[in-house]
Design a protein around this motif. Structure first.
Motif, mmCIF file in Angstrom:
data_model
loop_
_atom_site.group_PDB
_atom_site.id
_atom_site.type_symbol
_atom_site.label_atom_id
_atom_site.label_comp_id
_atom_site.label_asym_id
_atom_site.label_seq_id
_atom_site.Cartn_x
_atom_site.Cartn_y
_atom_site.Cartn_z
ATOM 1 N N GLU A 59 0.832 -1.223 -0.147
ATOM 2 C CA GLU A 59 0.036 -0.069 0.005
ATOM 3 C C GLU A 59 0.667 1.309 -0.147
ATOM 4 O OE1 GLU A 59 -3.457 2.172 2.982
ATOM 5 O OE2 GLU A 59 -2.993 -0.003 3.036
ATOM 6 N N LEU A 60 1.758 1.298 0.864
ATOM 7 C CA LEU A 60 2.846 2.471 0.804
ATOM 8 C C LEU A 60 3.816 2.401 -0.507
ATOM 9 C CD1 LEU A 60 4.058 2.200 4.718
ATOM 10 C CD2 LEU A 60 2.265 3.774 3.653
ATOM 11 N N GLY A 61 4.078 1.123 -1.152
ATOM 12 C CA GLY A 61 4.929 1.393 -2.189
ATOM 13 C C GLY A 61 6.366 1.274 -1.700
ATOM 14 N N ILE A 62 6.673 0.911 -0.403
ATOM 15 C CA ILE A 62 7.920 0.692 -0.120
ATOM 16 C C ILE A 62 8.514 -0.314 0.716
ATOM 17 C CG2 ILE A 62 8.383 3.346 0.081
ATOM 18 C CD1 ILE A 62 8.043 3.112 3.220
ATOM 19 N N LEU A 63 9.604 -0.954 0.716
ATOM 20 C CA LEU A 63 9.922 -1.985 1.322
ATOM 21 C C LEU A 63 10.380 -1.567 2.765
ATOM 22 C CD1 LEU A 63 10.682 -4.939 1.265
ATOM 23 C CD2 LEU A 63 12.917 -4.342 0.993
ATOM 24 N N LEU A 64 9.667 -2.245 4.133
ATOM 25 C CA LEU A 64 9.883 -1.534 5.364
ATOM 26 C C LEU A 64 11.039 -2.442 5.953
ATOM 27 C CD1 LEU A 64 6.116 -1.013 6.340
ATOM 28 C CD2 LEU A 64 7.820 0.708 5.861
ATOM 29 N N PHE A 65 11.091 -3.899 5.729
ATOM 30 C CA PHE A 65 12.122 -4.768 6.281
ATOM 31 C C PHE A 65 12.812 -5.561 5.483
ATOM 32 C CE2 PHE A 65 8.531 -4.026 9.476
ATOM 33 C CZ PHE A 65 9.306 -3.779 10.330
ATOM 34 N N GLU A 66 14.016 -5.872 5.572
ATOM 35 C CA GLU A 66 14.767 -6.538 4.780
ATOM 36 C C GLU A 66 14.637 -7.967 5.664
ATOM 37 O OE1 GLU A 66 16.440 -6.177 2.356
ATOM 38 O OE2 GLU A 66 16.768 -4.180 1.926
ATOM 39 N N ARG A 67 14.070 -8.920 4.689
ATOM 40 C CA ARG A 67 13.994 -10.472 5.239
ATOM 41 C C ARG A 67 15.357 -11.185 4.981
ATOM 42 N NH1 ARG A 67 9.681 -7.080 3.772
ATOM 43 N NH2 ARG A 67 7.504 -8.189 4.567
ATOM 44 N N SER A 68 15.434 -12.110 5.952
ATOM 45 C CA SER A 68 16.656 -13.113 5.805
ATOM 46 C C SER A 68 16.567 -14.226 6.967
ATOM 47 C CB SER A 68 17.960 -12.461 6.110
ATOM 48 O OG SER A 68 18.335 -12.207 7.628
ATOM 49 N N THR A 69 17.413 -15.180 6.598
ATOM 50 C CA THR A 69 17.133 -16.375 7.494
ATOM 51 C C THR A 69 17.106 -16.239 8.765
ATOM 52 O OG1 THR A 69 19.351 -17.233 6.959
ATOM 53 C CG2 THR A 69 17.552 -18.135 5.627
ATOM 54 N N HIS A 70 18.154 -15.094 9.403
ATOM 55 C CA HIS A 70 18.613 -14.580 10.582
ATOM 56 C C HIS A 70 17.512 -13.530 11.280
ATOM 57 C CE1 HIS A 70 22.464 -16.890 10.095
ATOM 58 N NE2 HIS A 70 22.449 -16.048 8.721
ATOM 59 N N GLY A 71 16.452 -13.390 10.626
ATOM 60 C CA GLY A 71 15.300 -12.510 10.963
ATOM 61 C C GLY A 71 15.139 -11.311 10.046
ATOM 62 N N VAL A 72 14.676 -10.027 10.460
ATOM 63 C CA VAL A 72 14.556 -8.896 9.740
ATOM 64 C C VAL A 72 15.070 -7.705 10.278
ATOM 65 C CG1 VAL A 72 12.061 -9.975 9.141
ATOM 66 C CG2 VAL A 72 12.356 -8.424 11.276
ATOM 67 N N GLN A 73 15.302 -6.826 9.402
ATOM 68 C CA GLN A 73 16.030 -5.659 9.628
ATOM 69 C C GLN A 73 15.176 -4.429 9.048
ATOM 70 O OE1 GLN A 73 18.454 -4.790 12.064
ATOM 71 N NE2 GLN A 73 18.784 -6.804 12.605
ATOM 72 N N PRO A 74 14.887 -3.495 9.708
ATOM 73 C CA PRO A 74 14.303 -2.341 9.091
ATOM 74 C C PRO A 74 15.200 -1.645 8.063
ATOM 75 C CG PRO A 74 14.071 -2.158 11.624
ATOM 76 C CD PRO A 74 15.117 -2.982 11.217
ATOM 77 N N THR A 75 14.526 -1.369 6.904
ATOM 78 C CA THR A 75 15.124 -0.579 5.945
ATOM 79 C C THR A 75 15.422 0.778 6.353
ATOM 80 O OG1 THR A 75 13.111 0.005 4.694
ATOM 81 C CG2 THR A 75 14.262 -1.876 4.088
ATOM 82 N N GLU A 76 16.050 1.634 5.540
ATOM 83 C CA GLU A 76 16.319 3.140 5.669
ATOM 84 C C GLU A 76 14.794 3.914 5.801
ATOM 85 O OE1 GLU A 76 18.131 6.713 6.909
ATOM 86 O OE2 GLU A 76 18.812 4.589 6.774
ATOM 87 N N ALA A 77 13.993 3.492 4.801
ATOM 88 C CA ALA A 77 12.711 3.928 4.876
ATOM 89 C C ALA A 77 11.974 3.554 6.018
ATOM 90 C CB ALA A 77 12.076 3.720 3.648
ATOM 91 N N GLY A 78 12.027 2.352 6.292
ATOM 92 C CA GLY A 78 11.302 1.628 7.328
ATOM 93 C C GLY A 78 11.580 2.171 8.594
#
Length: 315
Positions: A59-78
């Protein structure tokens, strides 16, 4: 972001709109850096959290989190998004808690009209007990005559007023709360101070000093009522002065006055307080308020005043 706030916000009933739910779950993911951890904290399924965060990102048109097998990290925009949402929801949380406090009468403004305030007297003890029970309530106290207080109650400028005598007022609620004995205040050295019993007749030739404010009008009327048909009405001077100045004038020998027994708690160095032997009545005091006033703090103060009356806590 304060840990645990997402749990609190999740319990707030704000309807079932997806945007709010998605915001709360997004904050939880940012807090725990894990979809699984966020789901466990909120008591929902992991798939639900993943789906709502993904829908919000679309809905926002942005990526809030980077997903990986170790968990998630907020993106700069996130990170920026989460910080702004967290701040907004913190304001919302404070508003909800404040509204609840005001609804319970714990935090409010209370405008009170009084005749006077004597340290150790009924009103002084009432206000101190109320502040102990409701420390967030802010008092605005106005001292004046009963007539002035009634006008202010009707105009919504006062929430409650304490005044002398029984008050039967058609458009306002009232209740007699307490009563007090009447004493005469005499200057030290006055001949009546050594007299065993003082009567109204003994006072008939004296000059009375009364205040225009406080209980002054009631005192004035009482002196006239006790004299009518018995002897000439004494000289009564109505003065626009405070309580301290009244005592000073009596000390200087300018006249005498009538006081409540609670007022004698404020010992004046050169004023002697004596009972009036043939005065059997006590001055009663009433609390008056508008039936249209729904301030919860008003209800709390009324209840406490009535409880103190039933306790018979006379000074």
């Amino acid at each position: 972001m304060k840990r645990g706030r997402t749990k609190l916000l999740a319990r707030i009933s704000l309807g079932k709109r997806v945007p709010m739910t998605a915001l709360i779950q997004t904050l939880a993911v940012a807090e725990y850096l894990s979809f699984q951890g966020a789901a466990r904290a909120l008591g929902v399924s992991q798939s639900s959290v993943s789906m709502r965060v993904r829908d919000l990102e679309q809905e926002l048109g942005i990526l809030l989190f980077e997903r990986s097998t170790h968990g998630v990290q907020p993106t700069e925009a996130g990170r920026h998004f989460v910080a702004e949402v967290d701040s907004a929801l913190e304001t919302l949380e404070a508003a909800i808690l404040c509204a609840g406090s005001r609804a319970r009468g714990e935090k409010a403004d209370l405008r009170v009209g009084i005749y006077s305030l004597v340290p150790g007297g009924f009103l002084d003890r009432l206000f101190k007990r109320f502040k102990e029970e409701a420390p967030l309530v802010h008092f605005e106290i106005s001292e004046g005559t009963a007539r002035e207080a009634l006008f202010m109650l009707r105009e919504g400028k006062l929430d409650i007023a304490f005044m002398a005598c029984n008050q039967e007022i058609p458009d306002l609620n009232s209740r007699t709360i307490w009563s007090d004995e009447i004493l005469v205040g005499l200057p030290l050295g006055h001949p009546l101070t050594v007299q065993k019993k003082i009567t109204w007749k003994d006072l008939a030739q004296q000059t009375f000093l009364t205040r225009r404010g406080g209980t002054g009008p009631q005192i004035h009327d009482l002196i006239i009522a006790r004299s009518m048909g018995r002897w000439p009405i004494p000289e009564i001077l109505k003065l626009k002065i405070g309580y301290g100045t009244l005592l000073s004038l009596i000390e200087a020998g300018c006249g005498i006055s009538l006081f409540l027994k609670e007022a004698s708690l404020l010992r004046a160095r050169d004023v002697v307080f004596k009972p009036i032997h043939d005065e059997t009545e006590r001055i009663t005091f009433s609390v008056v308020w508008s039936p249209n006033n729904h301030n919860p703090a008003l209800s709390r103060l009324l209840k406490l005043a009535m409880d103190m009356d039933s306790d018979k806590t006379d000074p």
